[in-house]
Design a protein around this motif. Structure first.
Motif, PDB file in Angstrom:
ATOM      1  N   CYS A   3       3.606  -0.512  -7.464  1.00  0.00           N
ATOM      2  CA  CYS A   3       3.312  -1.890  -7.104  1.00  0.00           C
ATOM      3  C   CYS A   3       2.171  -2.401  -7.970  1.00  0.00           C
ATOM      4  O   CYS A   3       1.141  -1.729  -8.102  1.00  0.00           O
ATOM      5  N   CYS A  26      13.009 -10.132 -11.804  1.00  0.00           N
ATOM      6  CA  CYS A  26      13.586  -9.332 -10.711  1.00  0.00           C
ATOM      7  C   CYS A  26      14.818  -8.574 -11.183  1.00  0.00           C
ATOM      8  O   CYS A  26      15.004  -7.393 -10.852  1.00  0.00           O
ATOM      9  N   GLY A  45      11.293  -5.636  -6.716  1.00  0.00           N
ATOM     10  CA  GLY A  45      11.329  -7.089  -6.573  1.00  0.00           C
ATOM     11  C   GLY A  45       9.951  -7.706  -6.737  1.00  0.00           C
ATOM     12  O   GLY A  45       8.984  -7.044  -7.104  1.00  0.00           O
ATOM     13  N   VAL A  46       9.891  -8.995  -6.443  1.00  0.00           N
ATOM     14  CA  VAL A  46       8.668  -9.774  -6.583  1.00  0.00           C
ATOM     15  C   VAL A  46       8.433 -10.519  -5.276  1.00  0.00           C
ATOM     16  O   VAL A  46       9.357 -11.115  -4.723  1.00  0.00           O
ATOM     17  N   ILE A  47       7.214 -10.458  -4.773  1.00  0.00           N
ATOM     18  CA  ILE A  47       6.835 -11.249  -3.607  1.00  0.00           C
ATOM     19  C   ILE A  47       5.862 -12.317  -4.082  1.00  0.00           C
ATOM     20  O   ILE A  47       4.796 -11.998  -4.632  1.00  0.00           O
ATOM     21  N   LEU A  48       6.236 -13.575  -3.909  1.00  0.00           N
ATOM     22  CA  LEU A  48       5.361 -14.693  -4.252  1.00  0.00           C
ATOM     23  C   LEU A  48       4.479 -14.982  -3.043  1.00  0.00           C
ATOM     24  O   LEU A  48       4.985 -15.251  -1.957  1.00  0.00           O
ATOM     25  N   ASN A  49       3.185 -14.936  -3.217  1.00  0.00           N
ATOM     26  CA  ASN A  49       2.251 -15.146  -2.117  1.00  0.00           C
ATOM     27  C   ASN A  49       1.741 -16.571  -2.024  1.00  0.00           C
ATOM     28  O   ASN A  49       1.022 -16.903  -1.084  1.00  0.00           O
ATOM     29  N   LEU A  63       0.958 -12.812  -6.690  1.00  0.00           N
ATOM     30  CA  LEU A  63       2.243 -12.168  -6.452  1.00  0.00           C
ATOM     31  C   LEU A  63       2.098 -10.656  -6.477  1.00  0.00           C
ATOM     32  O   LEU A  63       1.126 -10.114  -6.977  1.00  0.00           O
ATOM     33  N   ASP A  64       3.093  -9.988  -5.890  1.00  0.00           N
ATOM     34  CA  ASP A  64       3.216  -8.529  -5.925  1.00  0.00           C
ATOM     35  C   ASP A  64       4.502  -8.209  -6.678  1.00  0.00           C
ATOM     36  O   ASP A  64       5.532  -8.849  -6.441  1.00  0.00           O
ATOM     37  N   TYR A  66       7.093  -5.032  -7.438  1.00  0.00           N
ATOM     38  CA  TYR A  66       7.483  -3.676  -7.057  1.00  0.00           C
ATOM     39  C   TYR A  66       8.516  -3.157  -8.056  1.00  0.00           C
ATOM     40  O   TYR A  66       9.495  -3.843  -8.346  1.00  0.00           O
TER      41      TYR A  66
END
Length: 102
Positions: A3, A26, A45-49, A63-64, A66
């Motif tokens: 991550c 992604c 994947g990608v997490i948009l915060n 963002l994160d 993975y």
């Protein structure tokens, strides 16, 4: 799973996200398919915060990312660095609904 968290270092506003670049990153990580028979890696994947219009405070996560592969993680990071337009002035978010048909 590796991550990578991208943290912002100044108080600014998120004006625009190039969602095509996010989607391509992604897919590069393995979270999408080139063809129907390709496997999808559900651990990446990608997490948009943040959303367009949000203020990004110093030290907040933008963002994160993975990934299961260090090389792909680095490539995705490089792609995503240019996927965001961050400005000094507050930005208006795009409307969620443009038009109701019917």
């Amino acid at each position: 799973t590796n991550c990578l968290i991208i943290i912002h270092y100044c108080n600014r506003y998120l004006k625009k996200i190039n969602t095509l670049e996010v989607a391509l990153a992604c897919k590069l990580l393995g979270g999408g398919r080139e063809k129907k028979t390709d496997d999808i890696d559900h651990a990446v994947g990608v997490i948009l915060n943040k959303k367009v219009g949000n203020k990004i405070e110093v030290g907040e996560k933008l963002l994160d990312i993975y990934a299961n592969d260090e090389t792909k993680l680095k490539l995705a990071e490089d792609m995503l660095k240019n996927a965001f337009v961050i400005v000094d002035e507050p930005a208006e978010p795009e409307p969620l609904i443009y038009k109701i048909i019917g």
